[in-house]
Structure formats: C-alpha cells, structure tokens
Design an enzyme around this catalytic site. Structure first.
Site, short mmCIF file in Angstrom:
data_model
loop_
_atom_site.label_atom_id
_atom_site.label_comp_id
_atom_site.label_asym_id
_atom_site.label_seq_id
_atom_site.Cartn_x
_atom_site.Cartn_y
_atom_site.Cartn_z
N ARG A 52 0.86 -1.19 0.00
CA ARG A 52 0.00 0.00 0.00
C ARG A 52 0.89 1.23 0.00
NH1 ARG A 52 -3.66 1.24 5.30
NH2 ARG A 52 -1.97 2.60 5.89
N SER A 122 -12.19 -2.86 3.35
CA SER A 122 -12.15 -2.08 4.59
C SER A 122 -13.57 -1.72 5.03
CB SER A 122 -11.39 -0.77 4.38
OG SER A 122 -10.05 -1.02 4.05
N LYS A 151 -2.20 6.80 7.77
CA LYS A 151 -3.25 6.93 6.77
C LYS A 151 -3.93 8.27 6.99
CE LYS A 151 -6.40 3.91 4.29
NZ LYS A 151 -7.29 4.90 3.69
#
Lengths: 224, 224
Positions: A52, A122, A151
């Site tokens: 990611r 998610s 994040k």
C-alpha cells in the site's frame, strides 16, 4: 534461516490473517527497504503482506516493487495483497487485492480478479459491515481501531469496543487495523478478530525481527 | 443535434485521432462538467475522448465518471480511453487505455487489456519512439509540443520541429499533445501527426461548442 518452504497453493479460504503486515514504501525506505522488511518479517511470523502507498506513486513503481515482493514471498506460505490497484495485482499475479469504500466496488473487483484471488474490504462501521457481499469478499479489515498517523484520510478511531461491535455482526474472517502496536495488540486480539494489521509497528522499526517476533507472540496468546 | 448515430464497432485500427479531447475533472468542474463538456464537444467534431486526472482521485470517482461518459459516448463513433488505470478501463469496458512511460509497461498493459482494446503510449523523445512495441501499441501521443499548465510533471517542450523529428521515426498513428490551442494547431497539423490532443483548449472554455468547432475546422485544414 533454513530452506524456503515448498509453497502450498494459497486460496480464498486458506489464508492466515493473524499478523498482517501493511507495507508503505515511504515508511520502509523505498523498494529495497520493503524487500528487507518483508524478508525479516516473514521469517518471524508475519502471515500476510499488503503493498500500500499513502503517497501517490507511479504504476511502474508499484509494478517493480510488486514483482520483487512476489518473488520473495513465493518461497513462503504468505500471500501478497495489493491495495486498491487491481491492474497492478493482475500484472504481477498477486494473491489478492484489498479495496476501501472509495475504491472499485467489491463486485466489480471480484469480476476483474476472477474467482480465485483473495479480496479484502475495509469497513469502519456496522452499516458498512452489514453491506459486505460475502460471495465476493473474503475478509474485512476493520478500523481504524486507534488513531493512526500512516493513513491521512483515516476516520475517527473505533476503539476496542467499537471494533468488537462491528466484528460481531458478520461471520467472515476479520483483521483489525489502525494504530495497533505491541502495547495494545493483546486487547485487540480479544475483540473477536482473527488478526491484527500493522504498518509502523513493523515498517521503519529499528529491529524489525524483534518487533515482529513480539507481535507474533502476542497474536498467538503467548504473553497472556 | 439530430439523432445519435448507430455505433459501429470500434477497433484497434478504426479509431480517429484527429481531435482528441483529454478530460480533466478539475478543469471541467467535476463529473457533471465532464459530461456536459463531452456532450458539447462530440457533437462538434471531437473524435476521441480520454479520461485523465492530474490530481489523484479515488477509484470510485474514476469508475462513476467512466460509466457515465461511456454511456454518453456509446451513441457516437467516439472511443473512450482511460488514462493509466487499466482496472478502471476494464471495469467500465472502456474502448482503450493510454499509458505513460512511468505507468505499467505496454506489453503488460496489452496482456491485461486483451487483443481488442486500443492502447496508446506517451513518447517524448526519439529514443522512446524507437522503443515502441508496434504489436502492443496502437498509437502514440507525442509531447509536450509546447509548455503546458495541465500536466505538472511534463517535460521540456519539443517544439514543432522536435515533434516532426519524433513523428518521422515510426509508422504508427500519432497524436500531438501539450499546450496545443487554436493559435498553434495549424502548425502542429503540418508536422506529420494524425491529430491533436487538447485539454484546456476545450475543457473549461466559456463556449465549448465554438472552441471545438474552430479546432475541428483547423484539423480538417479548412482554415488554410
């Protein structure tokens, strides 16, 4: 180190979420840093790896990084999951994809991936958990459990209680994510999830082997 | 306006690059703005439409925008090309994909897209033009011809002379891009390209219909 294990066929039902490492290229120090992090971590108990990037990177970067990580992980029983970019996952023949609520819809992702790849989604609320299409989605990532710095668009922290409530809604493999570290991992594991996903608790740690070993021990309930 | 035309089967060899509109959601004013821009422009001579975003946007946004644009363009002989994101292109069944030098390699893109989708590649030098794999790539975008404000990572402008030199290297359909507008379009069309790609010469213009008509007229050589 010992010899690499013979890789069994990973499938949509045989993966292990217990210690799920989310790699961030910036936090790990680029492609070389991700490779060395994974190498250290899979030997000490990481069971799943996701690629990611918080910062936008070119697709060629994803592709180059993904090919290397896949080559490394193929010697282990550890799946490589690509965040968001289904084209990259298909290009490198990754084991699966993880999508968020703002990415391609899960049914579209499943159509593009075919029937055999792992698909994670998610969720951050009871409503989102209720909407999960079990025929397409193989596991959910529930979070953020705690406040997280890795994040930027993360929503309000759920806390362990909120996590437990969401986890109890559906019978699907679940991994908790968001601000999980050595200090709070044991409490998270009691909330009805199958594992913990970590970013900075492994990526960028001075001693990755030791950090991973300690987390793996907590996940296995050895510290209780 | 007239009735929408019956759509002929678009293919890798039948597309028309002569007036290639690159849509930017920010410049057009979001999804609604892109839809109205396309609606005005395809009626006045745009022959190809690419969906591109200079700013990073969520995949769901690409998907939603792409589905609408595709539904609109299906009534015309105008292909919809998605920039960079092959997963989005596959998800909305776009007519093709355009990749840059930092995106997935052309041979990988071709493998993911299958044999029938249009694949375009950006080139900015004689070297890059020489490397183009004609079995995978259906057209090239050569640029930037002039300085451009709509692509932040654009390289040094080639000028019409540089464009002509690159265009002369290979026998493949070519579209010029970068800072092309009503004032310089005629000179660009004399450099051996099959068409011009424009962003701000149409997107965000006060009178999109008029701007498109004038560009289409130049491309057809009617102003000489």
């Amino acid at each position: 180190m010992g010899y690499p294990k013979i890789r069994r066929e990973l499938s949509r039902t045989s993966f292990d979420l217990s210690l799920y490492l989310v790699l961030d290229p910036e936090l790990c120090g680029g492609i070389a840093g991700m490779v060395s992090t994974v190498y250290e971590a899979v030997e000490r108990g990481v069971t799943c790896v996701q690629l990611r990037s918080e910062k936008e990177v070119d697709k060629r970067y994803w592709y180059d990084a993904g090919l290397l990580l896949k080559a490394l992980l193929e010697d282990y029983d550890v799946p490589l999951i690509v965040n968001d970019h289904i084209d990259v996952a298909l290009a490198i023949d990754a084991d699966g994809v993880h999508v968020g609520q703002k990415d391609l819809p899960a049914d579209v992702a499943r159509r593009l991936l075919g029937p055999n790849k792992i698909l994670g989604l998610s969720v951050g609320s009871i409503y989102e958990m209720e909407q999960v299409e079990l025929q397409d989605v193989d596991y959910v990532g529930i979070g953020p459990v705690f406040a997280t710095s890795t994040k930027k668009d993360a929503r309000k922290a759920l806390g362990v209680e909120g996590l437990s409530m969401i986890a109890a809604q559906r019978d699907i493999p679940k991994v908790a994510i968001g601000g999980i570290n050595i200090d709070n991992a044991a409490s998270v594991m009691k909330s009805g999830v199958d594992g913990i996903a970590v970013v900075s608790a492994i990526c960028g740690q001075a001693d990755i082997a030791s950090a991973t070993r300690r987390l793996a021990s907590i996940v296995r309930g050895e510290n209780e």
